[in-house]
Design a protein around this motif. Structure first.
Motif, PDB file in Angstrom:
ATOM      1  N   ARG A 144     -23.099  17.961  75.006  1.00 53.54           N
ATOM      2  CA  ARG A 144     -23.568  18.237  73.650  1.00 53.54           C
ATOM      3  C   ARG A 144     -22.527  17.799  72.626  1.00 53.54           C
ATOM      4  O   ARG A 144     -22.851  17.204  71.594  1.00 53.54           O
ATOM      5  N   TRP A 145     -21.241  18.060  72.932  1.00 52.02           N
ATOM      6  CA  TRP A 145     -20.169  17.675  72.024  1.00 52.02           C
ATOM      7  C   TRP A 145     -20.128  16.167  71.817  1.00 52.02           C
ATOM      8  O   TRP A 145     -19.899  15.686  70.696  1.00 52.02           O
ATOM      9  N   LEU A 146     -20.353  15.411  72.876  1.00 48.88           N
ATOM     10  CA  LEU A 146     -20.348  13.952  72.745  1.00 48.88           C
ATOM     11  C   LEU A 146     -21.415  13.463  71.778  1.00 48.88           C
ATOM     12  O   LEU A 146     -21.230  12.450  71.095  1.00 48.88           O
ATOM     13  N   VAL A 147     -22.514  14.177  71.698  1.00 53.54           N
ATOM     14  CA  VAL A 147     -23.570  13.811  70.748  1.00 53.54           C
ATOM     15  C   VAL A 147     -23.209  14.265  69.338  1.00 53.54           C
ATOM     16  O   VAL A 147     -23.374  13.519  68.366  1.00 53.54           O
ATOM     17  N   ASP A 148     -22.675  15.472  69.225  1.00 55.07           N
ATOM     18  CA  ASP A 148     -22.458  16.073  67.909  1.00 55.07           C
ATOM     19  C   ASP A 148     -21.119  15.715  67.265  1.00 55.07           C
ATOM     20  O   ASP A 148     -20.994  15.774  66.040  1.00 55.07           O
ATOM     21  N   ARG A 149     -20.113  15.358  68.053  1.00 54.77           N
ATOM     22  CA  ARG A 149     -18.772  15.194  67.515  1.00 54.77           C
ATOM     23  C   ARG A 149     -18.134  13.849  67.868  1.00 54.77           C
ATOM     24  O   ARG A 149     -16.919  13.694  67.736  1.00 54.77           O
ATOM     25  N   SER A 150     -18.916  12.879  68.301  1.00 56.17           N
ATOM     26  CA  SER A 150     -18.416  11.524  68.555  1.00 56.17           C
ATOM     27  C   SER A 150     -19.149  10.569  67.626  1.00 56.17           C
ATOM     28  O   SER A 150     -20.370  10.436  67.705  1.00 56.17           O
ATOM     29  N   TRP A 151     -18.389   9.919  66.761  1.00 58.24           N
ATOM     30  CA  TRP A 151     -18.990   9.083  65.737  1.00 58.24           C
ATOM     31  C   TRP A 151     -18.415   7.672  65.768  1.00 58.24           C
ATOM     32  O   TRP A 151     -17.453   7.381  66.479  1.00 58.24           O
ATOM     33  N   SER A 152     -18.994   6.808  64.960  1.00 57.11           N
ATOM     34  CA  SER A 152     -18.479   5.467  64.715  1.00 57.11           C
ATOM     35  C   SER A 152     -17.931   5.414  63.297  1.00 57.11           C
ATOM     36  O   SER A 152     -18.375   6.156  62.419  1.00 57.11           O
ATOM     37  N   VAL A 153     -16.969   4.514  63.075  1.00 58.38           N
ATOM     38  CA  VAL A 153     -16.427   4.355  61.730  1.00 58.38           C
ATOM     39  C   VAL A 153     -17.526   3.990  60.737  1.00 58.38           C
ATOM     40  O   VAL A 153     -17.447   4.325  59.543  1.00 58.38           O
ATOM     41  N   ALA A 154     -18.590   3.328  61.213  1.00 58.85           N
ATOM     42  CA  ALA A 154     -19.678   2.921  60.320  1.00 58.85           C
ATOM     43  C   ALA A 154     -20.543   4.098  59.871  1.00 58.85           C
ATOM     44  O   ALA A 154     -21.329   3.963  58.927  1.00 58.85           O
ATOM     45  N   ASP A 155     -20.399   5.251  60.510  1.00 59.32           N
ATOM     46  CA  ASP A 155     -21.229   6.402  60.144  1.00 59.32           C
ATOM     47  C   ASP A 155     -20.866   6.977  58.785  1.00 59.32           C
ATOM     48  O   ASP A 155     -21.675   7.691  58.180  1.00 59.32           O
ATOM     49  N   ARG A 156     -19.661   6.693  58.309  1.00 58.71           N
ATOM     50  CA  ARG A 156     -19.221   7.229  57.018  1.00 58.71           C
ATOM     51  C   ARG A 156     -18.670   6.108  56.158  1.00 58.71           C
ATOM     52  O   ARG A 156     -17.477   5.777  56.224  1.00 58.71           O
ATOM     53  N   PRO A 157     -19.495   5.522  55.307  1.00 60.11           N
ATOM     54  CA  PRO A 157     -18.996   4.476  54.403  1.00 60.11           C
ATOM     55  C   PRO A 157     -17.911   5.040  53.483  1.00 60.11           C
ATOM     56  O   PRO A 157     -17.861   6.243  53.199  1.00 60.11           O
ATOM     57  N   LEU A 158     -17.055   4.153  53.008  1.00 65.56           N
ATOM     58  CA  LEU A 158     -15.946   4.589  52.181  1.00 65.56           C
ATOM     59  C   LEU A 158     -16.399   5.349  50.934  1.00 65.56           C
ATOM     60  O   LEU A 158     -15.754   6.308  50.516  1.00 65.56           O
ATOM     61  N   HIS A 159     -17.519   4.933  50.335  1.00 63.75           N
ATOM     62  CA  HIS A 159     -17.953   5.613  49.116  1.00 63.75           C
ATOM     63  C   HIS A 159     -18.310   7.069  49.397  1.00 63.75           C
ATOM     64  O   HIS A 159     -18.088   7.964  48.562  1.00 63.75           O
ATOM     65  N   ARG A 160     -18.835   7.341  50.599  1.00 67.20           N
ATOM     66  CA  ARG A 160     -19.148   8.721  50.957  1.00 67.20           C
ATOM     67  C   ARG A 160     -17.874   9.524  51.189  1.00 67.20           C
ATOM     68  O   ARG A 160     -17.760  10.685  50.775  1.00 67.20           O
ATOM     69  N   ILE A 161     -16.897   8.914  51.838  1.00 66.54           N
ATOM     70  CA  ILE A 161     -15.635   9.596  52.089  1.00 66.54           C
ATOM     71  C   ILE A 161     -14.925   9.908  50.775  1.00 66.54           C
ATOM     72  O   ILE A 161     -14.394  11.001  50.569  1.00 66.54           O
ATOM     73  N   LEU A 162     -14.918   8.932  49.859  1.00 65.19           N
ATOM     74  CA  LEU A 162     -14.256   9.140  48.572  1.00 65.19           C
ATOM     75  C   LEU A 162     -14.943  10.233  47.762  1.00 65.19           C
ATOM     76  O   LEU A 162     -14.274  11.031  47.094  1.00 65.19           O
TER      77      LEU A 162
END
Length: 314
Positions: free
Chosen positions: A7-25
């Motif tokens: 379950r953790w691998l689904v919920d807590r493993s991401w790709s860098v593309a999942d969060r664009p810089l504008h969203r992070i900022l």
């Protein structure tokens, strides 16, 4: 694999593309959190400047994600400090930090001391020997800490080529760390790169952790963070490919022994195994033994250090 880990691998493993810089900022502005990037460095003049330059160009000047870039030099004999400073980093020598406690050699020692010379709410560690460095290594692992309030520590995951062979790097991971984690801490079996040197964490977590002073720091930190914060507070992000200098077999053996010793201390068993490693080198017609100590000194949680407490009050 444990159902919890699946379950953790689904919920807590991401790709860098999942969060664009504008969203992070946007999350950074909304939360008001600050970000420090720390590079522990020992004789890395060939690579440290490029890494600092990329971080400053992409994530300080073009996009205001990183608030400070600090290189902690642990006794380089080359031009590491000069190159890092010329690239725009603030350079601090390990021995100048907390001088009342004599420094000992080791990567974990440098990471521990870096908490005293950085201010960020989020601290991101990046090894200084990476080649073909991308700022995705930083934004990828900082992103979840800014967008997911429950996440406390994020490790980078990546491919590690060994020469022309894809995915053959990380020999100590496969031969030592992964078996140890699967057998003794199976909740951590989902981490692709448990020993990777690129990870970010909240200062509030880091200041509560003991730091093994040597190569065991990454395994020790992961195990201790699991116990302190729980599996769902840990995450990993795929940032692509990591290219760096590889160690020879004997150096890897010493690393593996230190990691095993770190794990052994955390297993809290009632007996001690001799904390040393004997290796062999050919000398003429014979093999000569060389014995190295792999005992693992640890620094206490930074929150217990008087100077750190005084800084927080100030």
């Amino acid at each position: 694999m444990l159902e919890e880990v699946e379950r953790w691998l689904v919920d807590r493993s991401w790709s860098v593309a999942d969060r664009p810089l504008h969203r992070i900022l946007a999350a950074k502005r909304a939360t008001g959190q600050t970000v420090s990037v720390v590079l522990p460095a020992l004789d890395e003049e060939a690579t440290v400047g490029d890494i600092v330059s990329v971080i400053r160009h992409d994530l300080v000047l073009q996009v205001p994600l990183v608030d400070e870039v600090v290189v902690v030099d642990s006794g380089s004999t080359d031009r590491t400090a000069e190159v890092a400073a010329a690239a725009g980093a603030r350079v601090v020598h390990r021995d100048a930090i907390l001088p009342r406690i004599p420094a000992v050699p080791g990567k974990g020692e440098v990471l521990w001391r870096s908490l005293l010379v950085t201010r960020g709410d989020i601290v991101c560690f990046v090894d200084a020997d990476l080649r073909e460095f991308s700022s995705d290594f930083v934004s990828g692992i900082v992103g979840p800490l800014l967008t997911e309030p429950d996440v406390q520590l994020v490790k980078a995951m990546y491919d590690r080529p060994l020469g022309a062979a894809a995915g053959q790097g990380g020999r100590v991971t496969e031969l030592m760390a992964r078996p140890l984690l699967n057998m003794h801490w199976p909740q951590l079996a989902g981490f692709v790169q448990p020993l990777g040197g690129e990870y970010a964490a909240r200062r509030t977590l880091l200041e509560q952790l003991p730091f093994p002073v040597g190569y065991g720091v990454e395994l020790g930190m992961l195990v201790d963070a699991l116990h302190l914060a729980g599996l769902d507070a840990l995450a990993q992000v795929d940032v692509g490919v990591r290219i760096h200098r590889h160690q020879d077999g004997q150096a890897l053996g010493r690393m593996a022994a230190a990691i095993y010793r770190t794990a052994q201390l955390r297993l809290a068993r009632g007996h001690l195994i001799r904390p040393s490693l004997t290796q062999f080198e050919r000398a003429g017609d014979n093999f000569e033994p060389r014995t190295y100590s792999v005992d693992t000194e640890e620094r206490p949680p930074m929150a217990e250090i008087a100077e750190y407490q005084a800084r927080r009050v100030a």
